[in-house]
Design an enzyme around this catalytic site. Structure first.
Site, PDB file in Angstrom:
ATOM      1  N   LYS A   9      55.422  18.220  14.109  1.00 28.61           N
ATOM      2  CA  LYS A   9      55.624  19.857  14.843  1.00 28.61           C
ATOM      3  C   LYS A   9      54.209  20.433  14.913  1.00 28.61           C
ATOM      4  O   LYS A   9      53.424  20.444  13.915  1.00 28.61           O
ATOM      5  CB  LYS A   9      56.573  20.590  14.400  1.00 28.61           C
ATOM      6  CG  LYS A   9      56.644  21.597  13.434  1.00 28.61           C
ATOM      7  CD  LYS A   9      57.660  22.311  13.313  1.00 28.61           C
ATOM      8  CE  LYS A   9      57.621  23.115  11.787  1.00 28.61           C
ATOM      9  NZ  LYS A   9      58.797  24.056  11.627  1.00 28.61           N
ATOM     10  N   SER A  25      55.485  18.111  32.565  1.00 33.71           N
ATOM     11  CA  SER A  25      54.736  17.989  31.397  1.00 33.71           C
ATOM     12  C   SER A  25      54.517  19.165  30.454  1.00 33.71           C
ATOM     13  O   SER A  25      54.684  20.316  31.048  1.00 33.71           O
ATOM     14  CB  SER A  25      53.839  16.749  31.080  1.00 33.71           C
ATOM     15  OG  SER A  25      52.694  17.453  31.859  1.00 33.71           O
ATOM     16  N   TYR A  58      57.432  15.736  28.019  1.00 38.44           N
ATOM     17  CA  TYR A  58      56.324  14.705  27.587  1.00 38.44           C
ATOM     18  C   TYR A  58      54.946  15.343  27.653  1.00 38.44           C
ATOM     19  O   TYR A  58      54.665  16.351  28.022  1.00 38.44           O
ATOM     20  CB  TYR A  58      56.305  13.423  28.239  1.00 38.44           C
ATOM     21  CG  TYR A  58      55.813  13.724  29.689  1.00 38.44           C
ATOM     22  CD1 TYR A  58      54.547  13.310  30.178  1.00 38.44           C
ATOM     23  CD2 TYR A  58      56.793  14.061  30.861  1.00 38.44           C
ATOM     24  CE1 TYR A  58      54.088  13.597  31.425  1.00 38.44           C
ATOM     25  CE2 TYR A  58      56.260  14.066  32.146  1.00 38.44           C
ATOM     26  CZ  TYR A  58      54.975  13.892  32.509  1.00 38.44           C
ATOM     27  OH  TYR A  58      54.461  14.051  33.753  1.00 38.44           O
ATOM     28  N   GLY A  73      55.135  22.360  35.867  1.00 40.05           N
ATOM     29  CA  GLY A  73      56.272  22.077  36.615  1.00 40.05           C
ATOM     30  C   GLY A  73      57.309  22.872  36.194  1.00 40.05           C
ATOM     31  O   GLY A  73      57.319  24.143  35.974  1.00 40.05           O
TER      32      GLY A  73
END
Length: 116
Positions: A9, A25, A58, A73
């Site tokens: 992470k 993404s 992603y 997006g």
């Protein structure tokens, strides 16, 4: 049997951009991707500490050393510039592999740069 285990992470980075009119993404500084062992196009979970939103998308490479964290997006609706997020990756492992796995955790500075 395979289990899905916490792989790595990027802990507490600041969103620097949100681009609604993009294919999708999250754009992440390539230095951060390398430090966390996250590959371009790898599936990641993004957790927003400011509003509790969670999403999966992603990763795509951002300019190395730029500190960029940009939700693209539809994901751009889940965070605002300045929000603090955690970016998490997971990996499938056998139970034996999982017993010895050590997750990679990156703690960037206040400018989203890797602390050496």
């Amino acid at each position: 049997m395979l289990v899905n285990i916490f792989k790595s992470k990027i802990h507490r980075v600041k969103v620097t951009q949100a681009e609604l009119n993009y294919v999708g993404s999250i754009t992440i500084d390539e230095d951060l991707l390398d430090a966390a062992g996250i590959m371009e196009n790898e599936r990641v979970q993004v957790v927003n500490n400011n509003n509790g939103e969670r999403l999966e998308t992603y990763a795509i490479k951002g300019k190395r050393g730029s500190g960029i964290i940009c939700l693209n997006g539809a994901a751009a609706r889940k965070a605002e510039v300045g929000d603090i997020v955690i970016i998490i990756s997971y990996a499938w492992m056998t139970q034996e592999e999982a017993k010895t796995h050590k997750p990679m955790i990156v703690f960037p500075d206040e400018n989203n740069l890797v602390v050496k």
